[in-house]
Design a protein around this motif. Structure first.
Motif, PDB file in Angstrom:
ATOM      1  N   TYR A  11       0.813  -1.196   0.140  1.00 12.83           N
ATOM      2  CA  TYR A  11       0.110   0.001   0.113  1.00 12.83           C
ATOM      3  C   TYR A  11       0.761   1.208   0.092  1.00 12.83           C
ATOM      4  CZ  TYR A  11      -3.403   3.538   1.567  1.00 12.83           C
ATOM      5  OH  TYR A  11      -4.087   4.711   1.688  1.00 12.83           O
TER       6      TYR A  11
ATOM      7  N   PRO B 254       3.346   1.005  -3.570  1.00 15.81           N
ATOM      8  CA  PRO B 254       2.771   0.181  -4.661  1.00 15.81           C
ATOM      9  C   PRO B 254       3.519  -0.214  -5.771  1.00 15.81           C
ATOM     10  CG  PRO B 254       1.819   2.436  -4.488  1.00 15.81           C
ATOM     11  CD  PRO B 254       2.835   2.524  -3.611  1.00 15.81           C
TER      12      PRO B 254
ATOM     13  N   TYR C 208       0.585  11.443 -11.752  1.00 13.21           N
ATOM     14  CA  TYR C 208       0.223  10.913 -10.282  1.00 13.21           C
ATOM     15  C   TYR C 208       0.667   9.470 -10.191  1.00 13.21           C
ATOM     16  CZ  TYR C 208      -2.825   9.240  -6.539  1.00 13.21           C
ATOM     17  OH  TYR C 208      -3.226   9.014  -5.532  1.00 13.21           O
ATOM     18  N   ARG C 209       0.349   8.537 -10.790  1.00 14.85           N
ATOM     19  CA  ARG C 209       0.762   7.242 -10.864  1.00 14.85           C
ATOM     20  C   ARG C 209       2.193   6.873 -10.493  1.00 14.85           C
ATOM     21  NH1 ARG C 209      -2.438   3.009 -14.493  1.00 14.85           N
ATOM     22  NH2 ARG C 209      -2.607   1.657 -12.525  1.00 14.85           N
TER      23      ARG C 209
ATOM     24  N   VAL D 271       3.448   8.339  -7.245  1.00 13.47           N
ATOM     25  CA  VAL D 271       3.076   7.391  -5.981  1.00 13.47           C
ATOM     26  C   VAL D 271       4.211   6.332  -6.156  1.00 13.47           C
ATOM     27  CG1 VAL D 271       1.454   6.161  -4.769  1.00 13.47           C
ATOM     28  CG2 VAL D 271       0.843   8.322  -5.987  1.00 13.47           C
ATOM     29  N   GLN D 272       4.382   5.656  -7.448  1.00 11.92           N
ATOM     30  CA  GLN D 272       4.904   4.427  -7.374  1.00 11.92           C
ATOM     31  C   GLN D 272       6.380   4.674  -7.228  1.00 11.92           C
ATOM     32  OE1 GLN D 272       1.412   2.866 -10.319  1.00 11.92           O
ATOM     33  NE2 GLN D 272       3.541   2.878 -11.397  1.00 11.92           N
TER      34      GLN D 272
ATOM     35  N   GLY E 273       7.446   6.833  -5.132  1.00 13.92           N
ATOM     36  CA  GLY E 273       7.509   7.422  -3.602  1.00 13.92           C
ATOM     37  C   GLY E 273       7.798   8.688  -3.495  1.00 13.92           C
TER      38      GLY E 273
ATOM     39  N   ALA F 213       0.402   8.732  -1.373  1.00 21.91           N
ATOM     40  CA  ALA F 213      -1.208   8.862  -1.700  1.00 21.91           C
ATOM     41  C   ALA F 213      -1.996   8.358  -0.338  1.00 21.91           C
ATOM     42  CB  ALA F 213      -1.606   7.829  -2.821  1.00 21.91           C
ATOM     43  N   ASN F 214      -2.629   9.479   0.290  1.00 22.86           N
ATOM     44  CA  ASN F 214      -3.486   9.048   1.354  1.00 22.86           C
ATOM     45  C   ASN F 214      -5.082   8.701   0.603  1.00 22.86           C
ATOM     46  OD1 ASN F 214      -1.443   9.374   3.250  1.00 22.86           O
ATOM     47  ND2 ASN F 214      -1.872  11.789   3.293  1.00 22.86           N
ATOM     48  N   GLU F 215      -5.175   7.315   0.493  1.00 23.73           N
ATOM     49  CA  GLU F 215      -6.574   7.076  -0.104  1.00 23.73           C
ATOM     50  C   GLU F 215      -7.642   7.171   0.941  1.00 23.73           C
ATOM     51  OE1 GLU F 215      -6.819   3.296  -2.396  1.00 23.73           O
ATOM     52  OE2 GLU F 215      -9.119   3.550  -2.395  1.00 23.73           O
TER      53      GLU F 215
END
Lengths: 239, 277, 277, 239
Positions: free
Chosen positions: A120, A123, B86-87, B90-91, B93, B97-99
Motif C-alpha cells: 500500500y 505500490p 500521479y501514478r 506515487v509508485q 515514492g 497517496a492517502n487514500e
C-alpha cells in the motif's frame, strides 16, 4: 431474434436489476449504469430516484454526458439538486437502495480492490482508488459492480488489498453475472454468447453454482428505448 | 473593499508545504490557471485535498510540487484514462497517496469547518484502508459501547475555488454543481477565488440568492477567464480535449514545463490590471 | 406520485413517544396547524427537538403532549416574553428540559443525518451543562490526546416542516430563512411537509433551483394555508399578535382546548380534498 | 448638551465597542445590539460583518425587525445568506470576533446563568436557556452581554448554575459597563446619570475598580443616525 451487442446486454441486465421506487446512485466514469438507470426509469421503474455526483436528481436526459458521468448536464436536466455529500449521508442512514461501484480486483469472498497492486505504501501499481466504495459497499442496501474486463487477474482467489467489502450484491461482466450469497461470489447467470468453460477459463477462482442459468437477452423494447435515450452510445464507452 | 489580485500575487501567498483544497471534481471546474501558476512558481511539498481529482493533481505531480494527496479517487474519466504522472509519482515514492473514501474527505473537511479534531464515519467498517492509514482509527462509542470509525480532520490552509461569477469583494456564485467547493470554503483557513467574470455590485445584488461563498470568507479574488481550462466550466466552456490528451502523453519534465508555459498568455490575460465588468 | 394527505391523516401517523423535529425558529414559520392537530389528537410523551422554540413547544406543553424538550432556547421574543406553559410543565416535573446550546442541537442533528452516534463539539468546554446532562460526554481525542466534548446524536422519527410552496410529490421550497429545516429533513426518519400552497409540476420545474427538500425525502404533503399562524410565514403573513397574547394569558386546560378548537375551521379548510393550484 | 435616554446611551456604548472589519453576531430578542451593530456600520465600522440567526449578512436596514431580531426581513435586506449553523461553525474556527449574548444571572468570576434557578432537573424557575451562549462565549474572541436589568439578583457573588463562561469581555447594563479582566468582573465605567453608590447598591458583589470612569455619552451624530436607522425605537424594546 434481436440483434444486440454485449454492451447492450450488460446495460439491459443492469436495468433489470433495478426496481421501481429505489434510490440509486452512480459515480464518475459510470456511463453504463447511468444509461441503465435511465432505461429502467423509462420502462419498468418510473419512480426510481436517479442520484449522481453533480447532484441532478432524476435527470430528464443523459444525452449530454459524453465524456463524463459527473458533469453539470445532469444538474441542468435534473428535477432538483441533491449533491454527493448528502448522497453519502443518505446511504449512511440506510436509505440508499442501490450503489453502482467499480473496482479492479475481486475475490471469491466478496472483497474489492480498487487501491493498489503491491504494498500500500510503496505500490507496484497505484490504482485510481475506491472513490465512494469503502463507505457505500458497506451501507447501500445493494451494491452492484460492473466491470468491462473479465480475466483471471480481475477475478482472483484473494485480492492484493481489501479496499472494502460489505453489501455487495451483483457483479456484471462481459461474460456473466455473479451474485454474492452466503459469503461467496457465486455464478448467477452466464451471458448467452459464452459458455461455462469460457467463464471458468477467465476466472481466477473455481466457479460456484448450482445450476447454469443464462442472462436474459435484451428485449426489442429495451433496445429501441436504448437507441432513443443513448443515441451516442455512451453505454459502450468502456469497450 | 476590493480583494482583486493578480494570479501571480495570489499564488505568491501560498507557502511550500501548504495544505490546499482544490475545487471542482474530476474534469470539471478545477482551478487550473492557479494550479499552473503553482507549478510555474515551483512550489514544493504541497498537500492536496480533493474527493476526486484528475488533471489538477496529475499536473502538480508532474511538476514535482506535491508531497501528499488526500483523495478518494484520482483519475481522468473513462475516455481519457488513468493519470500517468500521479501514478508514477506515487509508485516511485515521490508522492504519498492517502487514500480515502470520497466521503471521508468530506467528513474530514466537515471536521475542519467545525474545528473538531475528528469526525465519526458510520460507513467505514471493513477493509485494509482502516488498518494502513493513521488518519483512521476505530474507537468505542462512549454512549453505546459500539465500535465507531473516526477520520482525522483535514485543515486546509487555503481553498482554491474557480467560479463563474464573483464581485470584487469576493461574493462568489458557482453555476451548476458545486461539488465540495462550498464546504472547502468553510473548512479552509484562507479562501482564494479565481473567476471567469468579475461582476458589478449591482449584478451581484440582483443575484444575491445565488451567492455560494459570501465575501467575508474570501481573502483574494483573481480574474482569470478560462481559468478552469482544459477542464470544463459550466455555462462557459466544455473540456478542451486536445491539450488534455497531449498532457497525458508527456514524458519529460521539460515537456511538462512547456505545456504549462504555453498557457501563460491565457492565464495572465488580466494581469495588466484592467478592470473588466 | 402524489403524497397529498389530510392534516388529520398525517398526524394520525405520529405515534405517542415519537421524537419530533419542528421546523422554523421562535416566532417564525413554526408548523402550528400540525402542532395543534397533535394536541387535538391528544398525543402524549412527545420528544420535541428544536434549536429555539416558542409557541409550538409552549402549546404542546399546555396540552400535556410532551415528555422532553431538547432545545437551546425556549421563549417568545422580547415583546411577548416567557413561555408560561413550558415553564410550568418543567417546573412541575411534567416535562424534562434537556438544555442544549443551540449549536449542540444542530450537531446532534448533523450526527443523525450522517447516522453516527455522536458528534464532537469544539466550543462546549465549560460549565454545568456538561456535568448535568448525560447527552454530553468529554473524551480524549485519540489523535492528539486532547479533551473533546461529544454530544449524542438525536434521531428524530419525524421532521415536521412548514413551507411556502410544495408540489404534490413533495418538492418543497422555503422562502426566506431556512433555519434548521433543511438539516431536519436530512436527519429525520420521516419528513412531513405542511405547505401554504400546492404548486403545479410546471411551477416547481420553473423554480427547481430553489427546491430545499427534494421529493424523494418526503413522506407526506399537507396543504394548510395559514399553517404557521399565529407565527409568521415570510411572504405570506406576519405574526398574529392577538391570539399569541391571548394564549400567553391562558391558565386552564379547558381554555387551551378552546383556543386550539378555535383554529379548526382554518386548519381543516383543505380537508375536503379540493385540489388547489 | 445632548438629550438622550438610557437605551440610547447603551446602544451607542455598544456600538463604540465594535471595530471596523469585525465579524459580529446577535441572536433572538436582541434588538438593542442589532441596532448598535447597524449604527456602527453606518458610522465608524463600515466593514463590520453583521451576522444573525436568519442568515442575512449585512442587512441594509433593520427597520422591519419590529418584534423579532430573527425574522426574514434581515435576509431580505441582506447582501448574502449565511445562516446560524454556519455562524456557529465560524465561531468554532476562531473567526467570530464578537458575539452578543444574554443571560439572567452573572457572578464576579464571569460565570453566566441562563438556565435555571434551583436544581437543574427540578428547577424552581426554568429560564429560557442559554441559546448559543454555551458554545459562543468560549469561542468568540469577545463576548458582550447586554442586560436591561441591574439589581442584586442579577449580579451575584455566585450564580445558581453555570450555563457557561469563557471569553466574556463586557457586560453593559442601565447603570454601568463591566469588563472581565484577570478572571474577575470589574467596573469599566459607570453611566453619567448614576453614582458609584447606586451601582454598588444594585450589585450583589463588591465592585472591583481602580478608578471611576464615566461611560461616554452619545454624540449628536450618533443620536441623529439612530433616529434614522431605528425610527420605531426597537432599541428600547426591553425597557
Amino acid at each position: 431474434m434481436v440483434n444486440y451487442r454485449i454492451s447492450d446486454l450488460m446495460t439491459c441486465a443492469i436495468a433489470d436489476m433495478l426496481e421501481d421506487g429505489e434510490t440509486v446512485f452512480h459515480g464518475v466514469s459510470s456511463q453504463m449504469p447511468m444509461v441503465a438507470m435511465h432505461l429502467a426509469r423509462k420502462l419498468h421503474a418510473p419512480n426510481l430516484v436517479h442520484l449522481n455526483i453533480p447532484g441532478g436528481v432524476n435527470p430528464g436526459t443523459v444525452k449530454q454526458s459524453s465524456y463524463s458521468s459527473a458533469g453539470a448536464d445532469l444538474v441542468e436536466a435534473g428535477e432538483s439538486y441533491f449533491p454527493l455529500d448528502q448522497i453519502f449521508d443518505l446511504s449512511m442512514r440506510g436509505k440508499l437502495d442501490v450503489a453502482f461501484l467499480g473496482g479492479v480486483q475481486f475475490d471469491v469472498n466478496g472483497n474489492v480492490n480498487a487501491s493498489v497492486i503491491g504494498d500500500y505504501h510503496k505500490p507496484k501499481v497505484r490504482l485510481p482508488g475506491g472513490a465512494g466504495s469503502a463507505v457505500l459497499i458497506p451501507t447501500a442496501k445493494k451494491a452492484i459492480i460492473w466491470r468491462t474486463k473479465h480475466d483471471p487477474r480481475t477475478f482472483v482467489e484473494k485480492v492484493n488489498f481489501v479496499t472494502t467489502r460489505g453489501n455487495l450484491w451483483k457483479i456484471i461482466t462481459p461474460l456473466c453475472v455473479f451474485v454474492f450469497k452466503n459469503g461467496k461470489l457465486q455464478l448467477d447467470s452466464i451471458h448467452p454468447h459464452t459458455t461455462l468453460e469460457e467463464v471458468q477459463a477467465q476466472t481466477g477462482f473455481k466457479l460456484i453454482y448450482d445450476e447454469i442459468r443464462y442472462t436474459k437477452e435484451p428485449t426489442a423494447r429495451q433496445l429501441q428505448t436504448l437507441r432513443q435515450i443513448d443515441p451516442y452510445d455512451y453505454r459502450s464507452t468502456e469497450f | 473593499m476590493s480583494k482583486l489580485q493578480s494570479l501571480k500575487k495570489a499564488v505568491e501567498t501560498i507557502a511550500d508545504q501548504s495544505t490546499l483544497a482544490l475545487g471542482g471534481n474530476v474534469l470539471h471546474r478545477a482551478p487550473m490557471a492557479f494550479v499552473r501558476e503553482l507549478a510555474r512558481q515551483e512550489k514544493s511539498g504541497l498537500k492536496l485535498v480533493k474527493t476526486a481529482g484528475a488533471h489538477d493533481i496529475d499536473l502538480l505531480c508532474a511538476a514535482g510540487s506535491v508531497a501528499t494527496v488526500d483523495a478518494g479517487f484520482v483519475s481522468y474519466e473513462t475516455v481519457y484514462g488513468l493519470p500517468p504522472h500521479y501514478r508514477k509519482a506515487v509508485q516511485t515514492g515521490m508522492v504519498k497517496a492517502n487514500e480515502h473514501a470520497c466521503y471521508t474527505v468530506i467528513s474530514a473537511l466537515r471536521g475542519a469547518s467545525a474545528n473538531v479534531p475528528f469526525m465519526p464515519v458510520s460507513g467505514l467498517k471493513y477493509g485494509d484502508l482502516i488498518e494502513h492509514n493513521d488518519y483512521f482509527v476505530v474507537v468505542e462509542d462512549p454512549f453505546t459501547g459500539e465500535p465507531v470509525t473516526l477520520v482525522r480532520s483535514i485543515f486546509p490552509d487555503v481553498a482554491v475555488i474557480h467560479v463563474q461569477q464573483c464581485d470584487e469583494e469576493g461574493n462568489a456564485i458557482i453555476a451548476g454543481p458545486k461539488f465540495e467547493d462550498v464546504l472547502m470554503s468553510r473548512a479552509a483557513d484562507r479562501v482564494i477565488i479565481t473567476t471567469e467574470q468579475i461582476v458589478s455590485p449591482f449584478q451581484i445584488k440582483q443575484n444575491k440568492d445565488k451567492i455560494d461563498i459570501p465575501a467575508f470568507l474570501v481573502d483574494a479574488v483573481v480574474h482569470v477567464p478560462g481559468g478552469a481550462a482544459p477542464t470544463s466550466c459550466y455555462q462557459k466552456y466544455d473540456v478542451d480535449e486536445q491539450p488534455l490528451r497531449k498532457f497525458l502523453g508527456l514524458k519529460e519534465k521539460q515537456e511538462v514545463a512547456e505545456f504549462i508555459k504555453n498557457y501563460e498568455r491565457k492565464d495572465y490575460q488580466q494581469e495588466r490590471g484592467t478592470r473588466v465588468w
